[in-house]
Design a protein around this motif. Structure first.
Motif, PDB file in Angstrom:
ATOM      1  N   GLY A  41       3.728  -2.522   9.470  1.00  0.00           N
ATOM      2  CA  GLY A  41       4.000  -3.663   8.605  1.00  0.00           C
ATOM      3  C   GLY A  41       4.585  -4.846   9.350  1.00  0.00           C
ATOM      4  N   VAL A  65      -0.184  -0.005   8.147  1.00  0.00           N
ATOM      5  CA  VAL A  65      -0.907  -0.742   7.100  1.00  0.00           C
ATOM      6  C   VAL A  65      -2.390  -0.873   7.449  1.00  0.00           C
ATOM      7  CG1 VAL A  65       1.125  -1.999   6.305  1.00  0.00           C
ATOM      8  CG2 VAL A  65      -0.298  -2.978   8.122  1.00  0.00           C
ATOM      9  N   VAL A  98      -7.630  -0.081   5.817  1.00  0.00           N
ATOM     10  CA  VAL A  98      -6.359  -0.762   5.575  1.00  0.00           C
ATOM     11  C   VAL A  98      -5.816  -0.282   4.234  1.00  0.00           C
ATOM     12  CG1 VAL A  98      -6.940  -2.808   6.932  1.00  0.00           C
ATOM     13  CG2 VAL A  98      -7.471  -2.753   4.507  1.00  0.00           C
ATOM     14  N   ALA A 100      -4.472  -0.449   0.488  1.00  0.00           N
ATOM     15  CA  ALA A 100      -4.864  -1.291  -0.646  1.00  0.00           C
ATOM     16  C   ALA A 100      -3.738  -2.265  -0.974  1.00  0.00           C
ATOM     17  CB  ALA A 100      -5.177  -0.417  -1.857  1.00  0.00           C
ATOM     18  N   PRO A 101      -4.083  -3.464  -1.412  1.00  0.00           N
ATOM     19  CA  PRO A 101      -3.047  -4.431  -1.798  1.00  0.00           C
ATOM     20  C   PRO A 101      -2.106  -3.828  -2.848  1.00  0.00           C
ATOM     21  CG  PRO A 101      -5.188  -5.488  -1.755  1.00  0.00           C
ATOM     22  CD  PRO A 101      -5.429  -4.009  -1.580  1.00  0.00           C
ATOM     23  N   GLY A 102      -0.822  -4.014  -2.645  1.00  0.00           N
ATOM     24  CA  GLY A 102       0.174  -3.496  -3.573  1.00  0.00           C
ATOM     25  C   GLY A 102       0.601  -2.064  -3.289  1.00  0.00           C
ATOM     26  N   SER A 103      -0.091  -1.386  -2.375  1.00  0.00           N
ATOM     27  CA  SER A 103       0.280  -0.011  -2.012  1.00  0.00           C
ATOM     28  C   SER A 103       1.276  -0.032  -0.865  1.00  0.00           C
ATOM     29  CB  SER A 103      -0.952   0.773  -1.567  1.00  0.00           C
ATOM     30  OG  SER A 103      -1.867   0.900  -2.620  1.00  0.00           O
TER      31      SER A 103
END
Length: 113
Positions: A41, A65, A98, A100-103
């Motif tokens: 991250g 990520v 990658v 997932a968005p929000g994970s």
């Protein structure tokens, strides 16, 4: 002329070859040939060359990520420290993924063997 001595030599050679093959394929020290690269991250990239296939491996803090699996072995990334959990992701050999968005980040990974 008797073929018996030749048969004994062939049997002995076959036994030695079979033993060496079995020892080489034991899997205890088998590695995933290639590189396994991940990004944390904090945008820190880590590359591992030929990681061990057996066992649960951990990503550096704060977790991965993005993963690039350039090994000859499929991998699984997990959102937990102990390679468990239903929200794992399968990362086939020679592919990348990658989160997932929000994970949250992946915290551990293992190889399919």
């Amino acid at each position: 002329m008797s073929l018996t001595p030749y048969r004994h030599a062939a049997a002995a050679a076959g036994t030695v070859l079979l033993t060496l093959t079995a020892a080489g394929c034991s899997g205890l020290d088998r590695t995933a040939v290639g590189t396994f690269t991940y990004e944390t991250g904090h945008e820190h990239h880590t590359t591992i060359t030929s990681p061990k296939v057996i066992g649960c491996h951990h990503f550096e803090h704060p977790g991965a990520v993005a993963v690039e699996n350039e090994t000859e072995t499929d991998a699984i990334a997990y959102p937990t420290d102990d390679c468990s959990g239903g929200d794992s992701i399968y990362i086939p050999s020679m592919t990348a993924d990658v989160v997932a968005p929000g994970s949250g980040p992946w915290l551990s990974y293992s190889f399919v063997h």
